[in-house]
Design a protein around this motif. Structure first.
Motif, PDB file in Angstrom:
ATOM      1  N   ALA A   8       2.862   0.354  -0.238  1.00 50.54           N
ATOM      2  CA  ALA A   8       2.959  -0.905  -0.976  1.00 50.54           C
ATOM      3  C   ALA A   8       1.578  -1.439  -1.337  1.00 50.54           C
ATOM      4  N   ARG A   9       0.648  -1.355  -0.392  1.00 46.69           N
ATOM      5  CA  ARG A   9      -0.713  -1.834  -0.675  1.00 46.69           C
ATOM      6  C   ARG A   9      -1.355  -1.021  -1.791  1.00 46.69           C
ATOM      7  N   SER A  10      -1.182   0.311  -1.737  1.00 48.25           N
ATOM      8  CA  SER A  10      -1.732   1.170  -2.777  1.00 48.25           C
ATOM      9  C   SER A  10      -1.106   0.867  -4.128  1.00 48.25           C
ATOM     10  N   ALA A  50       6.293  -9.264   2.397  1.00 52.32           N
ATOM     11  CA  ALA A  50       5.444 -10.050   1.501  1.00 52.32           C
ATOM     12  C   ALA A  50       4.327 -10.723   2.283  1.00 52.32           C
ATOM     13  N   ASP A  51       4.651 -11.252   3.456  1.00 49.95           N
ATOM     14  CA  ASP A  51       3.650 -11.913   4.289  1.00 49.95           C
ATOM     15  C   ASP A  51       2.616 -10.917   4.779  1.00 49.95           C
ATOM     16  N   ALA A  52       3.061  -9.733   5.215  1.00 48.90           N
ATOM     17  CA  ALA A  52       2.143  -8.708   5.716  1.00 48.90           C
ATOM     18  C   ALA A  52       1.229  -8.186   4.613  1.00 48.90           C
ATOM     19  N   LEU A  53       1.722  -8.187   3.372  1.00 50.86           N
ATOM     20  CA  LEU A  53       0.942  -7.686   2.239  1.00 50.86           C
ATOM     21  C   LEU A  53       0.048  -8.764   1.627  1.00 50.86           C
ATOM     22  N   GLY A  54       0.146  -9.965   2.150  1.00 54.36           N
ATOM     23  CA  GLY A  54      -0.664 -11.051   1.612  1.00 54.36           C
ATOM     24  C   GLY A  54      -0.163 -11.569   0.281  1.00 54.36           C
TER      25      GLY A  54
END
Length: 268
Positions: free
Chosen positions: A20-22, A42-46
């Motif tokens: 997801a980050r990539s 969503a929270d973990a990904l900022g």
């Protein structure tokens, strides 16, 4: 915000955060909708969701308090639920409880510490739509022209099938919608689509009938070509499985019907 914004929907299925980050490093969206348990991703990904949608039965309570001030009760009472002591036929119970399913929806907003306004849309767990379907409907109502779903393919197969089925509403409104995960990008095709080697998700491109029958399928620029072929659900499924680009650009066009397209790659 643009007149026809793009939307990212983060669902509560399985989601690999590294992927997801990539993905988010390469893609930008005008709107973000977090779906129930997807709020933790969503929270973990900022990510900063613009909307939080769902029945909120799987999201962490402490995290939810940040976005939604109150919850609808988790379940109907035994007298109201279709799984209660009533011995009446299921169909009769559904119709008698219709008003309960229709009215259990609350929409509001909350101002976060940074001054942002987040809208929340809460539904009762005993409902006809899935949480992801409700988020899709919200994105369509907001006028989005492109919707990407993260976390909509991993985990339970029944949820994944429901997520594929709900794409039809997007197609009907001429909105491009796709489900993505580390190995796959899935979307619907009606009329035609073009492919570029540098932009496809992976080596393989497969097509499956979404409608009962798809007629007049033409493939150009692929390893395996078709000229006016017809496909029927459950028949010759391997015909359009794991095709590949033979040129830098390829095209498919269809006389009638809708196809599911899956661009895929092997793990590793």
């Amino acid at each position: 915000m643009r007149e026809h914004p793009s939307c990212l929907v983060v669902t509560g299925g399985e989601l690999e955060l590294a992927f997801a980050r990539s993905f988010l490093e390469r893609e930008t969206f005008d709107l973000v909708i977090a779906v129930d348990g997807g709020l933790k991703y969503a929270d973990a990904l900022g990510l900063k969701p613009d909307w939080v949608v769902g029945d909120f039965d799987t999201v962490d309570e402490e995290l939810l308090k940040k976005y939604c001030p109150a919850k609808i009760p988790a379940r109907l009472s035994d007298e109201e639920t279709m799984e209660g002591p009533s011995k009446e036929p299921l169909e009769e119970q559904v119709y008698e409880s219709a008003e309960l399913f229709g009215q259990e929806e609350t929409v509001g907003s909350v101002e976060l510490e940074d001054g942002r306004i987040v809208f929340w849309e809460q539904h009762h767990p005993e409902k006809n739509e899935t949480d992801t379907e409700l988020a899709r409907s919200r994105a369509l109502e907001l006028g989005c022209s492109r919707i990407v779903f993260l976390g909509a393919t991993g985990g339970r197969l029944d949820h994944m099938i429901a997520n594929i089925q709900m794409l039809s509403a997007c197609l009907e409104q001429n909105v491009h919608a796709e489900l993505v995960d580390p190995q796959n990008r899935l979307y619907l095709i009606e009329h035609q689509a073009e492919f570029e080697r540098e932009k496809v998700w992976g080596k393989y491109i497969s097509f499956f009938p979404y409608t009962d029958r798809v007629t007049g399928i033409h493939l150009a620029g692929f390893k395996y070509l078709l000229h006016g072929w017809d496909l029927k659900k459950g028949v010759e499924s391997g015909l359009c499985l794991s095709n590949e680009l033979a040129q830098d650009e390829a095209k498919i066009w269809i006389d009638k019907g809708v196809l599911v397209c899956v661009e895929s790659r092997d793990r590793g």
